[in-house]
Design a protein around this motif. Structure first.
Motif, PDB file in Angstrom:
ATOM      1  N   GLU B  45       0.805  -1.345   0.034  1.00 25.76           N
ATOM      2  CA  GLU B  45      -0.052   0.024  -0.071  1.00 25.76           C
ATOM      3  C   GLU B  45       0.825   1.299   0.122  1.00 25.76           C
ATOM      4  OE1 GLU B  45      -3.821  -0.202   2.668  1.00 25.76           O
ATOM      5  OE2 GLU B  45      -2.061  -1.123   3.568  1.00 25.76           O
ATOM      6  N   GLN B  93      11.468   7.367  -7.128  1.00 25.96           N
ATOM      7  CA  GLN B  93       9.943   7.604  -7.206  1.00 25.96           C
ATOM      8  C   GLN B  93       9.820   8.920  -7.695  1.00 25.96           C
ATOM      9  OE1 GLN B  93       7.306   6.957  -3.858  1.00 25.96           O
ATOM     10  NE2 GLN B  93       5.576   7.004  -5.037  1.00 25.96           N
ATOM     11  N   GLY B 408       4.308   8.992  -1.395  1.00 25.65           N
ATOM     12  CA  GLY B 408       3.454   9.746  -2.605  1.00 25.65           C
ATOM     13  C   GLY B 408       2.121   9.576  -2.607  1.00 25.65           C
ATOM     14  N   GLY B 409       1.637   8.410  -2.561  1.00 22.26           N
ATOM     15  CA  GLY B 409       0.085   8.308  -2.513  1.00 22.26           C
ATOM     16  C   GLY B 409      -0.576   8.997  -1.621  1.00 22.26           C
TER      17      GLY B 409
HETATM   18  N1  ATP Z   1      12.126  11.271   4.895  1.00 20.58           N
HETATM   19  C1  ATP Z   1      11.174  10.598   5.673  1.00 20.58           C
HETATM   20  N2  ATP Z   1      11.095  11.245   6.994  1.00 20.58           N
HETATM   21  C2  ATP Z   1      10.198  10.817   7.721  1.00 20.58           C
HETATM   22  N3  ATP Z   1       9.406   9.944   7.255  1.00 20.58           N
HETATM   23  C3  ATP Z   1       9.295   9.259   6.122  1.00 20.58           C
HETATM   24  C4  ATP Z   1      10.381   9.663   5.240  1.00 20.58           C
HETATM   25  N4  ATP Z   1      10.185   9.152   4.287  1.00 20.58           N
HETATM   26  C5  ATP Z   1       9.225   8.160   4.324  1.00 20.58           C
HETATM   27  N5  ATP Z   1       8.704   8.482   5.522  1.00 20.58           N
HETATM   28  C6  ATP Z   1       7.576   7.656   6.297  1.00 20.58           C
HETATM   29  O1  ATP Z   1       7.929   6.099   6.096  1.00 20.58           O
HETATM   30  C7  ATP Z   1       6.868   5.386   5.605  1.00 20.58           C
HETATM   31  C8  ATP Z   1       6.977   4.670   4.435  1.00 20.58           C
HETATM   32  O2  ATP Z   1       7.141   5.430   3.264  1.00 20.58           O
HETATM   33  P1  ATP Z   1       7.590   5.183   1.729  1.00 20.58           P
HETATM   34  O3  ATP Z   1       7.767   6.279   1.115  1.00 20.58           O
HETATM   35  O4  ATP Z   1       8.400   3.829   1.917  1.00 20.58           O
HETATM   36  O5  ATP Z   1       6.291   4.438   1.283  1.00 20.58           O
HETATM   37  P2  ATP Z   1       5.915   3.777  -0.094  1.00 20.58           P
HETATM   38  O6  ATP Z   1       5.634   2.152   0.112  1.00 20.58           O
HETATM   39  O7  ATP Z   1       6.991   4.054  -1.033  1.00 20.58           O
HETATM   40  O8  ATP Z   1       4.535   4.417  -0.539  1.00 20.58           O
HETATM   41  P3  ATP Z   1       4.089   5.047  -2.019  1.00 20.58           P
HETATM   42  O9  ATP Z   1       3.507   3.570  -2.594  1.00 20.58           O
HETATM   43  O10 ATP Z   1       2.950   5.990  -1.383  1.00 20.58           O
HETATM   44  O11 ATP Z   1       5.210   5.560  -2.679  1.00 20.58           O
HETATM   45  C9  ATP Z   1       5.560   6.574   5.464  1.00 20.58           C
HETATM   46  O12 ATP Z   1       5.041   6.507   6.683  1.00 20.58           O
HETATM   47  C10 ATP Z   1       6.544   7.817   5.619  1.00 20.58           C
HETATM   48  O13 ATP Z   1       5.421   8.721   5.831  1.00 20.58           O
END
Ligand code: ATP
Ligand code: ATP
Ligand code: MG
Ligand code: MG
Lengths: 298, 514, 326, 330
Positions: B45, B93, B408-409
């Protein structure tokens, strides 16, 4: 023919400088000389540029109020090659350039410091006296010289001692701020016997600081400063300042005369036309001097 | 792939990786294995931790614990550069290229062909052109990258990574802004690379694509590993259950019946509306309770239409009317005052204010609409933020988190919330489901329908024709910056749209614009 | 060629300005004035090249004026008081200033502090250090100084292309080469586009930052040596406020303060525009201190407004053709 | 009003305490206070009083910086308003004097705002124009001399006291509260932060970013004009040559010490003013120390760096230094 003279002025950093500029204009007008003034905004590079452009315009003579004593050789050599006489106003340059200019109309700023020091030594007598000093801008030659002259003068009197010395950048606001902290640092100002300021503007600020601290400048604390701008005479009238050493704003007058004589009759003037460093105290009818100086553009 | 029984060590092995951002535990004890020559999908997700895992592997984020082995040897790259040197190339991304540099410089940054310490500009351009030609892109590579559309930028980013990948290629949502055509080219190249023994990690929210290209799938949920499966033996519903941790209420794809919309009142209408050199003049009626879809290829002028309709761009001809009355629509402020809303497609540059919190981002448009002197009290702001965080399931559900730190989402959802909070009469959504996970995707489509039922007029741009067909009452088709066709009712289906797009058999152009 | 149109526009502005000045003061249109323009602005041109790198990379360097001041004092003292051979003194002071820049770059990168403030502290530091060395101005009498300041290529019409002007021109060319044709230059633009992205793309951001500030300080050191040639002296208060002139020159030259865009040649033109404004005011010669300042401001405004107007004009047809092309 | 008392700011408060302690060490009577002519008297009061102009400047500057701008002209605006106030002081009443001086500030702000928001010039050059020309205008008004006045009303603004507190300090406090009330009491603060954080996105969200930018430059110039009046009142004269000279750098420094990023976005008024106080506490300490003035700049450089390092995101506390060292070694 009407003479055209280029004047490379330092800038307009103080009331005294503004007065010098306006007096120069008056003196030139009196003699029907076309005076081109280039304002360097306190920068040597601008002065050099200005002199070069005067040379390019082929003026009859160049007046230079050098912002610093060194670094004029190359550009003055160019002026010499172009056969344009140069007169230094207000400040001298380094000895290596002696043959590059016609004459220098200046005051001796070391001497100014000495006059101030001598007055203080005489006034205090044998009493022990702690002096605080408001220096000009760090690195400015006038500040260095006025400090040097004053130090030499009081060195002969072991009862006089400079206890604190800070820069007030030649300005009223800084003069006031620095004096405020001197007063705090010296037990409310009780142990200060005299203030020496490298210019009157700082002293005017310092006088305010003393008054606000409940001290009586001119009585509790002696004041001596340099320049003789109108406002210090106002303070003298009020009994809040004791002495000032004059730096005349009329440097252009003698310079114009020297150039005219040189151009007309080929008279080579003395290398140094020294202006007088006159001491004024409350005994000199400060009100009258104030009135006479008020209109000069300070 | 026959090599599942291969005794050699896996190409990339990640064991027990953990990573926290303050209190947020983004990754907990995650294992991940990539074999040589396989295409491995990394799914989950929004906010599951996919991008974080990638950044930890490539050393962009320092890790809290765990081991990464590359070809059996432990590696700990401390920067993207180190990862590159170790043979791991990545497309992150958000498009991570530099808009101010030329396309060629972007492709060859830090590895330009040199002679006597001087960059061989001509040689570099030649190679850049050749490289992009492999992706079906024929553009002026000396022009700044920023002058091209997102799609071109994305392709460039992919091309760069592909060219760089020595052993491992990681692609984080590479297809989000691509057309079917480009996706096909990309997949072709991915297969070719895999054939050469390179391991590829592929992140996407398009499950069709995942099934099309991947050999194996790893699923993350809430920062934990859920499991690793062979793609061929994982039914779709099972995959969705792994991702969401629950069943997905299957979205029905039936639309509101066709005859209904005629009775609806016109919300806003645009007559002979256009701007020279931007979009050819068009007529458009948007009705309450109706979804109008904009379909077309990349660069066909959909975004441009959206910007004109909202007021982000000033029209130089034509007349805009709202509820029948002529209106002034020259700036976004006019649009907002008229009750319009606009979710732009480039959320990073045009959408979110990264430093501000989720709460502040949500109330921003509402506050701008109310004006300076009617500030929302903190209590009202909290209330609004809480409502929409719940409604759109924004995660983490912390209104005081800077929005830039969200995945991102979730950022996309915050943008949607921003406009819903203004209770608009017309909402323009440019690629609203881009980068959104299956669960949220279904949510958003359901939401679009609900909004419609409440009388909102919607103008939606999407590159996914299936999606457009699902919710649109009318579809306007664009080509070459002009509106060329309008489909209604029964006529709305994918093949008709495709036919309209390619009506005069014109070459399907994929060039960007300078 | 990226960056060419703004440069062209700046060049047009310069030529037009020069022509206007020459109409009013025919003396301006002489090789003498052009030669002076190059000589008088040599040190400014040199620091401005360094500043161009810094600003394109998205930073700023406020310490350059102080570094110039420090250099002149150091060189003067080394030659005159400590008896160091001039060339050795130059090498030493350049090593010092480069190290100083590297240190600022390192602080900026390692502690993630804004360059504006780090280099502001650097400005205090370098100026303070020169006060400690000497508050008096120290004349330099070494023979090399008179040799260098006497050297000049005579131009037809009485103008002189001096040694320091030549040094500046060489550095402008070298800077243009470095910025526009090397990997280092491309990385400078990359940093200005976005530090984080550049880092993700594999650019060694830390090393680059250190190198860029090192380059800027090194060039400020060279400018200081040139300044000492210009004035044959070392003085702790020299080049006060030059950082702002430099930034203005760079920005007038079409470089964006936000980074990522700009060119060395543009900066060179910007320096000349500033020099032209100064020359015009000097030729006029009737301006009081305050009218000098006001005129400088007005001319600055006129040049920038003209430039922006031209850029806007230049951009309009492009937008139109972009639409037509697709 | 919550943002008036931000949670962050620990680093700044710590820095202030440390510098105060150093001041106390170099000057034992640093914390002494007494009443002198109905006015509190002591080094602490000096710090507040002398810090007033920069504090006022930083109040405006912080808003400008929050929109990702910068205003180099504040020193020149101080000189202009001071010159106007001084020239009118002895012939007009205080309300007219103030109106004229602040009106001049308003015009200056409109000019800067026009260049930045309408013509789209880069803030640093746009305001450089007024920085250069503005001082010229001020000198034109005074014709280069120091214009003195004796109007008791205006002098009171500089040297008077209310309830023992110097008037300038009271004014600065009032302005802080007023600015805070306007900015945080309306939606201005949020919209400014949004504009600075991402102007394009804010514009698309319906924020009138141009108006925001115009407003902050106007406010910044008005604050500067007020600072100019106070500076003139303080020395009972307008020194167009030197009033406010280089204070723009101090104001920017104060804002940055107060934790506001030069890249715009989040800002804090209180911390910006605290930054101004930190700078002044340091300056006063230097003056009290009795070191020769050649050392002033070196001390300043070291203190500024130390204060910044204290707040460096990468360096929150000693522990992280150790961690860093260990990591680099590994
Ligand atoms: N630089 C950061 N500082 C603080 N929290 C972060 C940071 N980068 C990501 N997060 C948090 O870590 C979690 C994972 O984020 P991540 O970007 O890895 O998700 P994702 O699986 O790639 O999602 P999407 O499909 O929306 O791209 C999220 O709760 C996000 O808010
Ligand atoms: N005047 C403008 N100012 C800022 N951005 C613009 C402007 N015009 C277009 N854009 C942006 O340029 C990009 C290119 O638009 P494009 O022509 O690709 O629109 P499109 O047909 O909607 O294509 P896509 O499929 O990418 O959405 C869009 O992302 C849009 O946001
Ligand atoms: Mg992600
Ligand atoms: Mg689009």
């Amino acid at each position: 023919a009407q003479l055209t003279i280029g004047f490379s002025q330092i800038g307009s950093e103080s009331g005294w400088r503004a007065a010098e500029t306006s007096v120069s204009k008056q003196e030139a007008a009196k003699r029907k000389v076309n005076l081109k003034i280039a304002d360097a905004q306190q920068k040597q590079e601008n002065q050099i540029k200005a002199i070069r452009s005067f040379i390019a315009q082929n003026v009859d003579a160049i007046f230079l109020a050098p912002v610093v004593s060194t670094g004029w050789d190359a550009v003055l050599k160019e002026a010499k090659e172009a056969k344009i006489p140069v007169v230094l106003l207000d400040r001298d340059i380094d000895p290596s350039g002696k043959d590059l200019y016609l004459t220098a109309v200046t005051s001796d700023s070391v001497h100014e410091g000495e006059v101030a020091g001598d007055w203080l030594a005489k006034t205090v007598g044998a009493k022990a006296c702690n002096i605080v000093e408001l220096q000009g801008t760090v690195g400015a030659s006038v500040a260095t010289n006025r400090k040097k002259g004053f130090d030499t003068a009081i060195a002969k009197h072991p009862n006089l001692k400079v206890v604190r010395s800070q820069t007030g950048d030649f300005t009223r606001a800084k003069g006031k701020e620095v004096m405020e902290s001197f007063i705090k640092a010296e037990g409310g100002g009780k142990s200060i016997c005299a203030v020496y300021a490298h210019n009157d503007d700082m002293m005017v600020g310092a006088i305010q600081a003393m008054k606000e601290a409940g001290l009586k400048p001119g009585k509790d604390i002696l004041t001596v400063s340099i320049d003789a701008v109108p406002d210090i005479f106002k303070a003298m009238v009020a009994g809040e300042a004791n002495a000032t050493v004059e730096l005349t704003p009329n440097m252009a007058g003698p310079a114009l005369d020297a150039v005219a004589a040189f151009k007309d009759k080929g008279t080579v003037p003395q290398k140094w036309i020294q202006t007088e460093s006159k001491l004024y105290t409350a005994a000199d009818d400060p009100q009258k001097i104030y009135d006479s100086k008020k209109g000069l553009g300070y | 792939m026959e090599n599942s029984l291969d005794p050699a060590p896996p190409l990339l092995e990640v064991c027990g990786i953990s990573k926290s951002f303050g209190a947020v535990r983004a990754l907990q004890e995650v294992d991940f294995t990539l074999r040589a020559g396989e295409i491995h999908a990394l799914l989950g997700e929004n906010g599951a931790g996919k991008s974080t895992l990638i950044k930890v592997i490539t050393g962009v984020f320092p890790r809290d614990g765990g081991i990464v082995r590359l070809g059996g040897e432990e590696v700990a790259p401390r920067s993207a550069k180190a990862a590159l040197q170790a043979g791991i190339a990545t497309v992150y991304q958000e498009v991570n290229l530099l808009p101010n540099l030329s396309v060629a410089q972007n492709l060859f940054l830090d590895r330009q062909p040199m002679r006597f310490g001087i960059v061989r500009e001509a040689e570099m351009r030649r190679r850049a052109k050749a490289l992009l030609a492999g992706f079906g892109l024929d553009i002026d590579v000396a022009a700044p990258l920023g002058s091209y559309s997102v799609a071109v930028q994305h392709v460039t980013a992919i091309a760069r990574a592909v060219d760089l990948s020595a052993r491992v290629l990681i692609l984080d949502e590479p297809t989000a802004s691509l057309d079917r055509h480009e996706v096909d080219i990309l997949f072709g190249i991915m297969r070719q690379l895999a054939g050469r023994g390179i391991g590829i990690v592929f992140v996407s929210h398009f499950l069709d694509q995942v099934y099309e290209i991947s050999d194996r799938i790893t699923v993350l949920r809430n920062g934990r590993l859920v499991g690793e499966r062979e793609t061929a033996s994982l039914p779709r519903l099972e995959l969705i259950r792994m991702m969401l941790g629950r069943e997905l209420a299957e979205t029905t794809s039936e639309r509101a019946s066709a005859g209904e919309h005629k009775a609806r009142e016109v919300c806003a209408s645009f007559e002979n509306y256009g701007k020279a050199g931007y979009v050819a003049p068009f007529n458009l009626e948007l009705r309450h309770g109706e979804v109008v879809g904009l379909a077309g290829l990349l660069g066909s002028g959909r975004t441009e239409t959206a910007r004109l309709v909202f007021g982000a761009e000033r029209a130089d001809r034509g007349q805009a009317k709202v509820e029948g009355a002529s209106v002034r629509l020259q700036t976004p402020r006019d649009g907002v005052r008229l009750g319009f809303g606009y979710c732009p497609e480039e959320r990073k540059t045009d959408g979110i204010v990264a430093d501000l919190t989720v709460r502040e981002n949500i109330v921003l448009a509402l506050q701008a609409k109310r004006g300076l002197y009617l500030p929302l009290s903190r209590r009202e702001q909290d209330e609004i933020a809480r409502r929409y965080i719940k409604m759109l399931d924004i995660r983490p559900a912390d209104p005081e988190r800077p929005v830039g730190l969200l995945s991102g989402g979730n950022q996309q959802k915050v943008l949607l919330a921003r406009w819903l909070a203004t209770s608009p009469r017309l909402l323009v959504l440019d690629e609203p489901t881009r980068g959104i996970d299956v669960g949220a995707h279904a949510e958003i489509i359901r939401l679009i329908r609900e909004l419609c039922d409440d009388g909102l007029a919607l103008l939606v741009i999407s590159s996914e024709l299936d999606e457009i067909v699902t919710y649109s009452d009318r579809v306007v088709v664009l080509r070459d910056r002009a509106h060329v066709d309008e489909l209604t009712g029964e006529a709305i289906d994918v093949s008709n749209i495709l036919a309209a797009i390619a009506a005069d058999g014109a070459t399907v152009a994929h060039e960007g614009r300078a | 060629m990226r960056g060419l149109p703004p440069v062209l526009i700046t060049a047009i502005v310069l030529v037009a300005g020069f022509a206007l000045c020459a109409v009013q003061f025919p003396n301006i249109a002489s090789t003498r004035v052009v030669g002076n323009l190059l000589t008088d602005n040599a040190f400014l041109g040199i620091v401005a090249i360094g500043m161009t790198f810094v600003i394109i990379s998205g930073g700023i360097d406020l310490s350059v004026g102080s570094v110039i001041g420090f250099t002149t004092v150091f060189v003067a003292l080394a030659i005159e008081r400590w008896g160091v051979p001039p060339l050795v003194a130059f090498v030493a002071v350049l090593a010092l200033s480069a190290a100083f820049g590297a240190a600022m770059g390192a602080v900026i990168h390692v502690f993630d502090l804004p360059p504006f403030i780090v280099t502001l502290a650097g400005m205090f530091l370098a100026r303070g250090a020169s006060f400690l060395l000497s508050t008096e101005s120290v004349p330099i009498t070494a023979p090399i100084y008179s040799t260098v300041s006497d050297f000049a290529l005579r131009l037809p019409g009485g103008g002189r292309l001096t040694a320091i002007a030549i040094i500046m021109l060489v550095i402008v060319l070298g800077g243009a080469l470095l910025l526009h044709l090397t990997r280092f230059g491309a990385n400078v633009y990359a940093l200005g586009g976005s530090r984080s992205t550049a880092s993700l793309m594999g650019v060694a951001v830390g090393k680059m930052t250190v190198k860029i500030y090192m380059l800027s300080s090194l060039l400020a050191g060279i400018a200081g040596i040139v300044f000492s040639f210009y004035t044959s002296a070392g003085y702790s208060l020299s080049a006060v406020g030059v950082e702002l002139d430099t930034i203005a020159a760079v920005v007038i030259g079409g470089t964006l303060l936000t980074g990522g865009q700009g060119s060395v040649i543009g900066t060179f033109l910007g320096v000349l525009i500033q020099g032209l404004i100064q020359t015009y005011i000097n030729f006029d010669g009737t301006l009081s201190s305050w009218w000098t300042k006001i005129a400088t401001g007005v001319l600055l405004f006129a040049f920038i407004a003209l430039q922006q107007g031209l850029v806007a004009l230049a951009r309009r047809p492009v937008a139109r053709s972009a639409g037509a092309a697709s | 009003m919550t943002a008036l008392l931000p949670r962050r700011g620990l680093a700044q408060i710590l820095a202030l305490i440390v510098i105060l302690a150093v001041d106390r060490a170099v000057s034992p009577q640093f914390f002494d206070l007494r009443l002198q002519d109905g006015r509190l008297f002591g080094s602490l009061i000096d710090v507040l009083n002398r810090g007033t102009p920069v504090a006022l400047l930083s109040l405006g500057m912080v808003l400008v910086i929050a929109t990702r701008g910068i205003d180099l002209s504040v020193g020149a605006v101080m000189a202009i308003s001071g010159a106007i106030a001084a020239s009118l002081a002895d012939s007009h009443g205080l309300p007219i004097v103030l109106a004229a001086a602040l009106g001049a500030g308003l015009l200056c702000g409109l000019w800067n705002g026009f260049l930045v928001s309408v013509l789209g010039m880069q803030p640093i050059v746009a305001t450089l124009i007024l920085m250069v020309a503005g001082r010229g205008i001020a000198q034109l008004i005074t014709e280069g001399r120091i214009v003195t006045f004796s109007s008791p009303d205006l002098v009171w603004l500089g040297n008077g006291a209310v309830l023992g507190v110097p008037v300038p300090v009271a004014i600065a406090l009032g302005m802080l509260i007023l600015t805070g009330a306007v900015v945080r009491g309306s939606a201005l603060g949020l919209l400014i932060e949004a504009t600075g954080g991402n102007a394009r996105a804010s514009e698309l969200a319906g924020v009138g970013t141009r108006a925001m930018i115009m407003a902050v430059y106007v406010w910044c110039s008005i604050c500067a004009a007020l600072a100019g009046v106070i500076a003139a009142a303080d020395i009972m004269g307008a020194d167009a040559n030197n009033a406010g000279l280089w204070l723009e750098l101090d104001a920017i420094l104060a804002v940055v010490i107060g934790g506001t990023s030069l890249f715009g976005g989040r800002f804090s008024l209180v911390l910006a003013v605290l930054g101004a106080l930190i700078i002044q506490t340091m300056n006063t300490g230097i003056l009290l120390s009795g070191y020769p003035p050649e050392f002033n700049l070196l001390v300043k450089a070291v203190v500024v760096l130390a204060v910044l390092l204290l707040q460096s995101p990468k360096l929150s506390g000693f522990g992280s230094i150790v961690a860093r060292l260990r990591r680099t070694k590994a």
